[in-house]
Structures are given as structure tokens and as C-alpha cells.
Design a protein around this motif. Structure first.
Motif: not given
Ligand code: DP6
Length: 337
Positions: A185-209
Motif C-alpha cells: 500500500v503506497v502512501a504518497v507523502t509528497s508529489k514534489k520532485d526529490k532534491k537528491i536523486k538516488s543516483r547521486a545519493g548512492m554515489k556519495q554513500s559509497v564514497a563517504t558513508s
């Protein structure tokens, strides 16, 4: 040289978060998902000498070369198609029109459905003759999670070991009929575009998390084994507990990234707490969250209407959609232009 395809989104039970090869779109780990009936992308492509340049229209909006949205996604994908199949494409330009029936770029796997449909439509229009495994590898070049949307039901994306990516593809674990009572059951809490795309977020995680290594080497391999067994045995409790833990651990990795990657909003937090309370009351449900603020509540058919009703009572929820194990990509005669 015109064709159309429809693909469903998919929601990961074991998440993909990080690449080991950016060009070939090879993941750091394997992942497992459920293809979700009804969260659809419908895409038409036409390769023709009448076009002077490639044209892309998504949801009525035109994207052009030079836009990040175009260059990093469809532009990059078309480059791969032209490099891999020069004899089929020649110097033809292509028009692509795609529509989703759900909010794009807000953590609802729009790129997964979109690139699965695009890969299948290109395969048909250019008569490439790719089978589903090869199609999953082509879709991967557009967006990693798209590799899983080629298949129906429950799907595993194999990490692969080879540097050329030839063993990195998605495969069906079980068809939708294996567990037709499962619901997200998908609950949509915001229809706005997200600020950080998964692509950019995961790249940073690999590099720094600081938690990335434990996620890659311990968490995901363990969760893949548990989820596969839970699916095989239709053990809802183990499936839900593990999928929820996996989502939380992915977000822990993301939150600990520099700069931080935080996808949750107040509505996301409210639902997390509500789901845990409902579970304490005896309502069987678990949550999962992707690269955005939406919450997907995993439950069984018998409880899905009640969960949807409770979710609709939240003030900050924009939409509630019930989905079930869905079909893989298919070709359709319905062209969008
Ligand atoms: C959090 O497939 O959108 O939804 O490969 O860079 O296009 P790219 O990323 P994408 O990432 C999806 C991440 C996720 C988890 C998942 O779907 O497994």
C-alpha cells in the motif's frame, strides 16, 4: 520502426544502493524486488529519418540535450543503444514519448518502469531480438532498478562478478501467482520532485558513508538469503521484518553520508510510527521506503483495505495506492503519437 511498451514499477525488498561501475551501471550488491501491478510507464518510440534530432517528451514535458535530466538518463541510454547496435540504428534519430500514471522522480521507481518500457520498445522497434535476460541488461543501462521491472512477480537482480557486466542481470524468482495475496500500500507523502536523486545519493554513500562496507558485505548478502527463503515459504512475518530492516539500514547508510542524504519528511515519520503501533495492536504490516519520502506498507490482501483506510486519514498524505505482484514488460499496439 515504431513500437510501444508498458512496464510496471518495482519496489525493492532488498535495496540496491551503490554502483561498482558507473558506465556499465553495475551494482555493488544484488537486490530483490516485487514488480507492482498498476504503477505503470507507457512508452512509444519511433526511429525515422524524418527526425532531425532525438526528441523526448515525458508526461507532456519536452527534455532536450544539455538538460541534466536528458543527458544523464535517456541521452546516455541512447548512446549505449547506438554503440551496441550500430547496424540497426544507423544514423536515425528517435522520438520518444512516455507517460507514467504515478508521480515521477519522487521515489516511486519512475525510472525503473520508464527504462524497462523504453528498452522493450527499442528492442521491438529496431528488431534487436533480445530475450528477457538481455532486455534486463539493456534496461540496466538506463537505470539500475529498471533491470528488475522487465520481469513479473518477484525478481532478483544478480550483482555478477565479471568486469564487463555480462553476468549482471535480473531473473524472476517467482511469478505473481506464487503469492497473489501480497500487497504494497503506497502512501504518497509528497508529489514534489526529490532534491537528491538516488543516483547521486548512492554515489556519495559509497564514497563517504562509514556504514557502506557493512551494508555491502554483511547486511545485503544476509538479507538476500532470508528474503529468498521467506518468499519460497510464503513466510509473511519474516519477509516483512527483513524488508523493513533492510530499508532502515539503507536509510541509515544514506543518512550517515557526507553531505547527508535524508529522504524522509514529517509524513514519512508519522507513517513509520503508525505502522509500528498498528503491528503492536495485531495488524500485520511492515514498511519500506526508497529514495524519496513515500512509504510503502507491506501487508496481505485481507488487511489492505483497512490499512489504506487508516493511511487516508493522515492529513499530510496526498494519495494512497494499493498494488499487488504485477506483470512484466509487454509490447502494446497503443501508440502515444
Ligand atoms: C532506493 O535505479 O533509480 O530505489 O541506477 O542510478 O538509475 P540508478 O538508480 P535507481 O536507484 C534505485 C534505488 C532505490 C532502491 C532500489 O530500487 O533497489
Amino acid at each position: 520502426m515504431k513500437a510501444s511498451a508498458i512496464a510496471n514499477a518495482n519496489i525493492a525488498l532488498v535495496k540496491y544502493w551503490g554502483k561498482r561501475d558507473k558506465e556499465l551501471m553495475l551494482p555493488q550488491t544484488g537486490s530483490i524486488s516485487m514488480t507492482t501491478e498498476g504503477l505503470q510507464a507507457h512508452t512509444t518510440v519511433e526511429f525515422d529519418s524524418k527526425y532531425q534530432d532525438d526528441i523526448l517528451i515525458v508526461g507532456g514535458k519536452e527534455f532536450k540535450k544539455g538538460d541534466e535530466e536528458y543527458d544523464d538518463y535517456v541521452g546516455q541510454f541512447l548512446k549505449v543503444v547506438r554503440e551496441k547496435f550500430p547496424d540497426k540504428v544507423g544514423d536515425l534519430k528517435v522520438k520518444i514519448v512516455s507517460n507514467n500514471n504515478f508521480p515521477t522522480a519522487a521515489g516511486l521507481a519512475s525510472s525503473a518502469a520508464g527504462f524497462a518500457a523504453l528498452a522493450a520498445a527499442v528492442n521491438e522497434a529496431l528488431k534487436l531480438g533480445l530475450d528477457d535476460k538481455e532486455l534486463s541488461m539493456l534496461a540496466r543501462r538506463g537505470s539500475g532498478s529498471a533491470t528488475r521491472s522487465i520481469h513479473a512477480g518477484f525478481v532478483e537482480w544478480h550483482r555478477g562478478e565479471k568486469e564487463d557486466g555480462s553476468d549482471c542481470y535480473a531473473e524472476q524468482l517467482f511469478p505473481p501467482e506464487h503469492w497473489p495475496e501480497l500487497r504494497m500500500v503506497v502512501a504518497v507523502t509528497s508529489k514534489k520532485d526529490k532534491k537528491i536523486k538516488s543516483r547521486a545519493g548512492m554515489k556519495q554513500s559509497v564514497a563517504t558513508s562509514p556504514y557502506y562496507k557493512v551494508w555491502r558485505d554483511e547486511v545485503v548478502p544476509k538479507h538476500i538469503e532470508i528474503i529468498k527463503k521467506a518468499l519460497a515459504e510464503k513466510d509473511f512475518k519474516v519477509l516483512g521484518e527483513t524488508a523493513e530492516a533492510n530499508a532502515l539500514m539503507m536509510h541509515a547508510v544514506a543518512i550517515a553520508t557526507t553531505p547527508p542524504v535524508i529522504y524522509w519528511n514529517a509524513g514519512t515519520m508519522d507513517i513509520i510510527h503508525a505502522v509500528m503501533d498498528w503491528r503492536d495492536e495485531g495488524l500485520e504490516c511492515f514498511f519500506t521506503i526508497d529514495g524519496g519520502p513515500q512509504v510503502k506498507v507491506l501487508c496481505l490482501e485481507k488487511d489492505s483495505d483497512e490499512i489504506a483506510r487508516r493511511l487516508r486519514e493522515f492529513e499530510n498524505i496526498e494519495d494512497v495506492i494499493i498494488t499487488k505482484p504485477g506483470s512484466g514488460v509487454r509490447i502494446t499496439d497503443e501508440h502515444l503519437f
